[in-house]
Design a protein around this motif. Structure first.
Motif, PDB file in Angstrom:
ATOM      1  N   ALA A   1       0.841  -1.206   0.000  1.00 57.13           N
ATOM      2  CA  ALA A   1       0.000   0.000   0.000  1.00 57.13           C
ATOM      3  C   ALA A   1       0.870   1.248   0.000  1.00 57.13           C
ATOM      4  O   ALA A   1       0.576   2.223  -0.711  1.00 57.13           O
ATOM      5  CB  ALA A   1      -0.934  -0.009   1.207  1.00 57.13           C
ATOM      6  N   TYR A   2       1.951   1.222   0.780  1.00 59.82           N
ATOM      7  CA  TYR A   2       2.849   2.383   0.794  1.00 59.82           C
ATOM      8  C   TYR A   2       3.576   2.522  -0.541  1.00 59.82           C
ATOM      9  O   TYR A   2       3.721   3.640  -1.052  1.00 59.82           O
ATOM     10  CB  TYR A   2       3.871   2.273   1.919  1.00 59.82           C
ATOM     11  N   ALA A   3       4.040   1.413  -1.113  1.00 58.97           N
ATOM     12  CA  ALA A   3       4.761   1.473  -2.389  1.00 58.97           C
ATOM     13  C   ALA A   3       3.900   2.088  -3.482  1.00 58.97           C
ATOM     14  O   ALA A   3       4.402   2.788  -4.368  1.00 58.97           O
ATOM     15  CB  ALA A   3       5.216   0.078  -2.802  1.00 58.97           C
ATOM     16  N   ILE A   4       2.602   1.850  -3.404  1.00 59.19           N
ATOM     17  CA  ILE A   4       1.682   2.424  -4.397  1.00 59.19           C
ATOM     18  C   ILE A   4       1.376   3.878  -4.059  1.00 59.19           C
ATOM     19  O   ILE A   4       1.445   4.757  -4.921  1.00 59.19           O
ATOM     20  CB  ILE A   4       0.395   1.583  -4.467  1.00 59.19           C
ATOM     21  N   ASP A   5       1.033   4.144  -2.820  1.00 60.51           N
ATOM     22  CA  ASP A   5       0.658   5.503  -2.434  1.00 60.51           C
ATOM     23  C   ASP A   5       1.810   6.487  -2.625  1.00 60.51           C
ATOM     24  O   ASP A   5       1.589   7.650  -2.967  1.00 60.51           O
ATOM     25  CB  ASP A   5       0.192   5.532  -0.985  1.00 60.51           C
ATOM     26  N   ALA A   6       3.045   6.033  -2.418  1.00 60.75           N
ATOM     27  CA  ALA A   6       4.208   6.901  -2.589  1.00 60.75           C
ATOM     28  C   ALA A   6       4.786   6.818  -3.989  1.00 60.75           C
ATOM     29  O   ALA A   6       5.749   7.523  -4.289  1.00 60.75           O
ATOM     30  CB  ALA A   6       5.285   6.545  -1.557  1.00 60.75           C
ATOM     31  N   ALA A   7       4.211   5.961  -4.845  1.00 57.71           N
ATOM     32  CA  ALA A   7       4.671   5.819  -6.232  1.00 57.71           C
ATOM     33  C   ALA A   7       6.185   5.642  -6.282  1.00 57.71           C
ATOM     34  O   ALA A   7       6.896   6.362  -6.971  1.00 57.71           O
ATOM     35  CB  ALA A   7       4.237   7.023  -7.071  1.00 57.71           C
ATOM     36  N   VAL A   8       6.691   4.652  -5.540  1.00 57.62           N
ATOM     37  CA  VAL A   8       8.132   4.525  -5.356  1.00 57.62           C
ATOM     38  C   VAL A   8       8.862   3.970  -6.565  1.00 57.62           C
ATOM     39  O   VAL A   8      10.074   4.159  -6.706  1.00 57.62           O
ATOM     40  CB  VAL A   8       8.455   3.655  -4.120  1.00 57.62           C
ATOM     41  N   ALA A   9       8.161   3.245  -7.450  1.00 58.22           N
ATOM     42  CA  ALA A   9       8.827   2.604  -8.581  1.00 58.22           C
ATOM     43  C   ALA A   9       7.801   2.240  -9.642  1.00 58.22           C
ATOM     44  O   ALA A   9       6.623   2.031  -9.326  1.00 58.22           O
ATOM     45  CB  ALA A   9       9.564   1.338  -8.119  1.00 58.22           C
ATOM     46  N   PRO A  10       8.213   2.148 -10.908  1.00 61.26           N
ATOM     47  CA  PRO A  10       7.262   1.789 -11.962  1.00 61.26           C
ATOM     48  C   PRO A  10       6.909   0.307 -11.994  1.00 61.26           C
ATOM     49  O   PRO A  10       5.938  -0.076 -12.641  1.00 61.26           O
ATOM     50  CB  PRO A  10       7.996   2.198 -13.240  1.00 61.26           C
TER      51      PRO A  10
END
Length: 834
Positions: free
Chosen positions: A312-321
């Motif tokens: 959820a954090y990886a998506i909400d923070a848009a950390v990587a494509p």
């Protein structure tokens, strides 16, 4: 972070920053509560109940998930379709989390009221989502029970003690309409698919998969040869354990790979779980395989005590494509609230350009059964999140050498011994090992068939089918060699094939010059429906995108009477085209990348002055920059001359048209084109022209631009340093200041129409052929006017040179320089004088 936030000013210019309607009318009243159904875990059953938990039990990361309005959801559905529609102006136009929030999230006021309510109950709010679609908080069990009108009990399940809510949680009635539910009221965690370990043997006498074996087998070497190794890209691996970097470092050292430690990211507000047995080994495998395929990429390891919070954090923070996710839970064991919330996260990921890949599972079509079971007793099921349409499910295959000579007798530099691609069958080791061990696949009970899931072999039933693609997964036959706990480990499973496929998708991003591909499933199925992209795995060609796996099955023994059990077996057989064992088959990484490149339509996101990098209109002869995706070749190409000795208006099959006139091209790449505005637009000053890119016959949507008489800008060498050449021929700078009273040459663009009239792409052969701007030119250095000695064409049209005398009254040091043409001033840059 791969998504770059836009300023509020830019959002206003783009018309994307709109006032959002509040859904909470007036003040939120915590006295009126309504239960939220679909939030009791299926394993929190009465027969497992062991009574109340301690009131002091800490629930340290609870998420309240919010849903969009029906109108917002319809808009989101349309956007997701448009982003994968080549003909749409929104094709591959991704949102930032803030843009997602402003379009599909709750209003700032609603979020503020929810936060105020939670804090008023004594709970600690950890953070609110950038997408304004969830709020994270924590507190003791007593606080949570009082706030949500819920009871938290202990449950004994499969010999393990867990806690979970015994009844449905409640929320203030004012937010019931847009509340999906809660994540974190129980501690039932998803688990990685079982990584069955091959019995200890001398692996040097076995065929095991080292890095270069995978490079050969799935054809990534041609990409590496041209520099596409993941450099400058980020891949996110999701986990729920900390890891020892020494394992990955040993793996890299053993195979001669470049040391490339992953960046560990404990999610903000999350509890570090430490090294967790099983989970840490899974993460070691994921990190090592992702690094194997994309050896120069930044591998970001996003972790917490629960993998659901991590993703959820990886998506909400848009950390990587690209997101690699090796965890799974069988669909019948998911709550309706959890399913809805996870799909909304997947949709947000896609809208932001993120590709989420997940393992399809290792127990065949009986996802709810334990991998240690020898027979299925819980019936047919598939794994989630692989079953979510916005996620790419990755299954498993087994190499089938037969009598072919596919392996070298010795290992080479990177541990490789595979000589070529090896035919594959579906992965099913169940009979060999005596317990459930085969590629997960089947039909979803939660999701209908997405419109794009159409290809030869796909059944007409209205359900989502899993998996989408597959790669090698057998731990018994040609297993993966990894390092875990400082020792060599031989493993398999779809949790190995998933990070390998994720690495391939990251290489595709780099090759395509993309900042994300979003949901790749529509393009995968479209490619599989095109003649020539699919070939039988036993007779592959050099052009295969997919190796069609037509032999084998994921059939496993089952107890009579369980759902899906027919004749003592449960599951599906592989066959021509799509099947529910290996999906569309395995992939050839290079051919898949090239096929994606051929299918991508060019998309213009921005047009700028080529010197100032701001948009102040197109003037005749201006060097301008087009930015976007799919604009040109992955390998950038520079200026070429045509047969007449002028700058060509076609470069590597790419053209830029300004109101139908082809512009001379100075540089083309996948994400940027530098061109010269045709002089034909001189008659359209004050009007609009259309700019369009055509990449090898595929045209972008036209973008409208204003025409201005002049748009002067001095080239910026970086740090606001003006492109100035001193009288002695050196580049002006702090260490090479110009003498007062000497002359310098300033290089710029945007002078407008000239005398004689400019010729598109003209390269003057002599000084006499140089042209002069029609508009007046002046230069100021600080407050002093500089005497203009020459103003006109430099090397070719669009490249403008102004020679001036440096005023003697200047104070030595850094001096601001401004160029004015026809009354229009350039942005101010700096030069140095002594």
């Amino acid at each position: 972070m791969f998504a770059r936030a836009l300023s509020i000013g830019m959002l206003l210019q783009m018309g994307l920053f709109a006032q959002q309607a509040d859904r909470i009318r007036g003040r939120l009243d915590p006295a009126h509560f309504v239960a939220i159904t679909g939030n009791i875990h299926p394993k929190a059953r009465l027969e497992n109940d062991r009574g109340h938990v301690s009131p002091n039990l800490k629930l340290d990361y609870i998420t309240l998930h919010l849903k969009p309005t029906p109108a917002q959801q319809a808009d989101l559905d349309q956007l997701l379709a448009d982003q994968q529609n080549h003909a749409s102006p929104n094709y591959h136009r991704w949102l930032t989390p803030e843009q997602y929030a402003d379009r599909f999230g709750a209003s700032p006021s609603d979020i503020a009221q929810i936060v105020e309510w939670l804090q008023g109950q004594g709970l600690t709010v950890i953070r609110t989502a950038r997408g304004r679609n969830f709020v994270v908080f924590k507190g003791t069990a007593a606080m949570v029970e009082a706030a949500l009108h819920v009871e938290i009990h202990n449950y004994l399940v499969d010999g393990e003690m867990h806690y979970a809510n015994a009844n449905e949680p409640s929320v203030p009635a004012a937010i019931r309409a847009f509340t999906i539910g809660f994540f974190g009221l129980d501690d039932f965690k998803l688990k990685p698919p079982a990584r069955t370990v091959k019995p200890a043997l001398n692996y040097e006498n076995l065929h095991v998969l080292g890095p270069a074996d995978l490079w050969v087998l799935y054809d990534t070497l041609p990409l590496y040869t041209h520099g596409w190794t993941g450099s400058g890209m980020t891949l996110a691996v999701i986990g729920q354990s900390n890891v020892n970097l020494s394992d990955m470092e040993q793996y890299q050292a053993d195979f001669g790979l470049v040391k490339n430690d992953p960046v560990k990211m404990l999610i903000p507000g999350g509890t570090d779980p430490g090294i967790v047995s099983g989970d840490s080994g899974e993460s070691d495998l994921d990190l090592e395989m992702a690094d194997t395929i994309a050896p120069n990429a930044e591998i970001l390891f996003v972790y917490s005590s629960n993998v659901g919070n991590s993703v959820a954090y990886a998506i909400d923070a848009a950390v990587a494509p690209v997101i690699s996710y090796s965890y799974a839970g069988c669909e019948p064991n998911q709550t309706s609230g959890g399913v809805a919330a996870t799909q909304k996260l997947a949709q947000q990921a896609n809208a932001q350009g993120q590709t989420w890949l997940a393992a399809s599972g290792d127990v065949g079509a009986a996802a709810c059964d334990s991998p240690s079971s020898s027979v299925s007793s819980k019936g047919i099921a598939v794994m989630m999140p692989a079953s979510i349409p916005e996620v790419t499910g990755v299954g498993g295959t087994t190499f089938n050498e037969g009598i072919g000579d596919y392996w070298s007798t010795t290992n080479l530099d990177f541990g490789d011994s595979a000589l070529s691609y090896i035919p594959e069958i579906s992965w099913n080791d169940t009979a060999a090992v005596g317990h459930l061990s085969s590629s997960g696949g089947g039909m979803s009970i939660w999701f209908p068939k997405p419109v794009w899931q159409s290809a030869p072999g796909v059944q007409g039933i209205n359900v989502r089918f899993v998996p989408d693609v597959s790669l090698s997964a057998s731990p018994q036959h040609d297993p993966y060699l990894t390092v875990e706990g400082g020792a060599v480990d031989l493993v398999g499973g779809t949790s190995a094939s998933t990070p390998v496929m994720a690495g391939i998708v990251l290489l595709m991003n780099q090759y395509l010059g993309a900042n994300g591909l979003g949901n790749i499933n529509p393009e995968l199925y479209a490619l599989a429906s095109t003649t020539g992209n699919v070939c039988n795995t036993n007779s592959p060609t050099s052009y295969c995108v997919f190796h069609d796996i037509t032999s084998g099955s994921n059939l496993i023994p089952c107890v009579a009477g369980t759902s899906g059990c027919v004749g003592g077996y449960l599951g599906y057989a592989a066959g021509p085209g799509y099947d529910m064992v290996t999906g569309l088959g395995s992939v050839d990484a290079t051919n898949l990348t090239l096929a994606f490149y051929a299918a991508i339509s060019p998309s213009i996101t921005q047009i700028q002055n080529g010197a100032s990098f701001v948009n102040n209109g197109l003037s005749p002869g201006l060097i301008f920059t087009v930015k976007g995706s799919g604009l040109g070749p992955a390998i950038a190409q520079g200026l070429e001359l045509n047969g007449a000795g002028n700058i060509s208006n076609i470069l590597s099959g790419v053209q830029v048209f300004v109101n139908g006139t082809a512009a001379p091209l100075l540089y083309v790449s996948a994400t940027q084109i530098n061109a010269v505005a045709p002089y034909e637009i001189s008659s359209m000053v004050g009007q609009k022209v259309n700019v369009q890119v055509v990449n090898n016959g595929i045209a972008s949507t036209s973008v409208s631009e204003s025409v201005v008489a002049t748009s002067p800008a001095i080239f910026n060498l970086g740090n606001n340093a003006a492109a100035v050449i001193n009288q002695d021929g050196t580049v002006n700078g702090a260490s090479n200041p110009a003498a007062r009273g000497s002359y310098v040459a300033i290089y710029a663009t945007g002078e407008g129409q000239t005398t004689p009239p400019g010729i598109d792409g003209f390269v003057p052969a002599s000084v006499s052929a140089l042209s002069r701007p029609n508009a007046g030119v002046s230069v100021f250095m600080d407050q002093f006017p500089a005497t203009v000695l020459y103003a006109g064409t430099a090397s070719f049209d669009g490249f403008f040179q102004v020679n001036v005398t440096v005023p003697t009254g200047l104070t030595p040091g850094s001096v601001p320089v401004t160029l004015t043409v026809g009354g229009v001033s350039s942005p101010t840059l700096n030069m140095y004088v002594k």
